[in-house]
Design a protein around this motif. Sequence first.
Motif, PDB file in Angstrom:
ATOM      1  N   ILE A  71       0.828  -1.054  -0.086  1.00  0.00           N
ATOM      2  CA  ILE A  71       0.087  -0.064  -0.181  1.00  0.00           C
ATOM      3  C   ILE A  71       0.882   1.155   0.119  1.00  0.00           C
ATOM      4  O   ILE A  71       1.872   1.403   0.621  1.00  0.00           O
ATOM      5  CB  ILE A  71      -0.901  -0.076   1.078  1.00  0.00           C
ATOM      6  CG1 ILE A  71      -1.799  -1.301   0.995  1.00  0.00           C
ATOM      7  CG2 ILE A  71      -1.744   1.360   1.473  1.00  0.00           C
ATOM      8  CD1 ILE A  71      -2.651  -1.522   2.165  1.00  0.00           C
TER       9      ILE A  71
ATOM     10  N   SER B 176       1.222   7.355   1.704  1.00  0.00           N
ATOM     11  CA  SER B 176       0.362   8.314   2.243  1.00  0.00           C
ATOM     12  C   SER B 176      -0.816   7.548   2.911  1.00  0.00           C
ATOM     13  O   SER B 176      -1.500   7.882   3.885  1.00  0.00           O
ATOM     14  CB  SER B 176      -0.295   9.273   1.142  1.00  0.00           C
ATOM     15  OG  SER B 176      -0.816   8.488  -0.002  1.00  0.00           O
ATOM     16  N   GLN B 177      -1.380   6.519   1.985  1.00  0.00           N
ATOM     17  CA  GLN B 177      -2.488   5.713   2.511  1.00  0.00           C
ATOM     18  C   GLN B 177      -2.246   4.929   3.675  1.00  0.00           C
ATOM     19  O   GLN B 177      -3.111   4.706   4.680  1.00  0.00           O
ATOM     20  CB  GLN B 177      -2.928   4.867   1.377  1.00  0.00           C
ATOM     21  CG  GLN B 177      -4.289   3.940   1.707  1.00  0.00           C
ATOM     22  CD  GLN B 177      -4.582   3.156   0.672  1.00  0.00           C
ATOM     23  OE1 GLN B 177      -4.197   3.217  -0.459  1.00  0.00           O
ATOM     24  NE2 GLN B 177      -5.775   2.205   0.881  1.00  0.00           N
ATOM     25  N   ARG B 178      -1.152   4.178   3.688  1.00  0.00           N
ATOM     26  CA  ARG B 178      -0.748   3.453   5.011  1.00  0.00           C
ATOM     27  C   ARG B 178      -0.550   4.453   6.376  1.00  0.00           C
ATOM     28  O   ARG B 178      -0.868   3.800   7.374  1.00  0.00           O
ATOM     29  CB  ARG B 178       0.376   2.653   4.802  1.00  0.00           C
ATOM     30  CG  ARG B 178       1.692   3.147   4.608  1.00  0.00           C
ATOM     31  CD  ARG B 178       2.850   2.176   4.100  1.00  0.00           C
ATOM     32  NE  ARG B 178       4.319   2.570   3.891  1.00  0.00           N
ATOM     33  CZ  ARG B 178       4.912   2.490   2.931  1.00  0.00           C
ATOM     34  NH1 ARG B 178       4.475   1.687   1.828  1.00  0.00           N
ATOM     35  NH2 ARG B 178       6.184   3.082   2.914  1.00  0.00           N
TER      36      ARG B 178
ATOM     37  N   GLU C 163      -2.013   7.332   7.098  1.00  0.00           N
ATOM     38  CA  GLU C 163      -3.411   7.367   7.263  1.00  0.00           C
ATOM     39  C   GLU C 163      -4.199   6.248   8.002  1.00  0.00           C
ATOM     40  O   GLU C 163      -4.686   6.650   9.099  1.00  0.00           O
ATOM     41  CB  GLU C 163      -4.216   7.666   5.906  1.00  0.00           C
ATOM     42  CG  GLU C 163      -5.414   8.348   6.023  1.00  0.00           C
ATOM     43  CD  GLU C 163      -6.343   8.626   4.761  1.00  0.00           C
ATOM     44  OE1 GLU C 163      -7.560   8.671   4.837  1.00  0.00           O
ATOM     45  OE2 GLU C 163      -5.680   8.988   4.265  1.00  0.00           O
ATOM     46  N   MET C 164      -3.867   4.994   7.539  1.00  0.00           N
ATOM     47  CA  MET C 164      -4.410   3.785   8.025  1.00  0.00           C
ATOM     48  C   MET C 164      -3.908   3.659   9.437  1.00  0.00           C
ATOM     49  O   MET C 164      -4.653   3.404  10.365  1.00  0.00           O
ATOM     50  CB  MET C 164      -4.294   2.675   7.339  1.00  0.00           C
ATOM     51  CG  MET C 164      -4.990   2.643   5.953  1.00  0.00           C
ATOM     52  SD  MET C 164      -4.424   1.344   4.913  1.00  0.00           S
ATOM     53  CE  MET C 164      -4.630  -0.195   5.588  1.00  0.00           C
TER      54      MET C 164
END
Length: 239
Positions: A118, A121-123, A125-126
């Motif tokens: 992933i 930026s997404q990870r 955020e998660m």
Amino acid sequence: MSNKNVVTLSGVKKLYKMGSEIVAALNGVDLIINEGEFVALMGPSGSGKSTLMNILGCLDRPTEGSYKLLNQEVSHLSDDDLAAIRNKTIGFVFQNFNLLPKLTSLENVALPAVYAGIKTSQRLEMAQEALEKVSLADRAEHLPSELSGGQRQRVAIARAIAMKPSIIMADEPTGNLDTKSTGEIMGIFRDLHASGSTIILVTHEPDIAQAADRQILVKDGKITKDIITAHSTETIDIV
């Protein structure tokens, strides 16, 4: 809790060769765990509960029998396939936290998403969202050495839930914690369960097992009792 089977074991055995003898760590285990259940696995040392946990967590394979995880037969999958299932489907919490000492809380929590490919930026955020769920967002940039034992375990729980797994497996998660931290950690598990998570927890402490709505006792490689505690006092003795 739904009636959807998350775990289905049928006739599971785990055999080891010790010298000229064959020893059965598990000796014919049948087990169904439904979506949304909070199950405690209990038993004395050498009972087979750790072996059972390893099979349920796709860390090991049964010698005989069937293991269906989310209706997929996983007992004969390759190491790579099992690793992929662990990453996507199961969140692990260990007694010793297993945090990487040179990574911040946020970076530790993001690790499963790194392995899943992933984007950064997404990870992150998660990971931040998961830390917020365990009330530790203000420690996101702290290293494990800067955290208390209870805080480290909260980071470990955040890491376990970051990928929104179908199952959370916890192996003696309060074993290294004081009474106050133990209460906080079990409160988090109860909240996760209330939000719909399926939780399988290994413990030898009866008071910890009381948090679960089902207690499964393992002895001599077999399930000997299946106690439903949430809405009744029903006890099923397994012959």
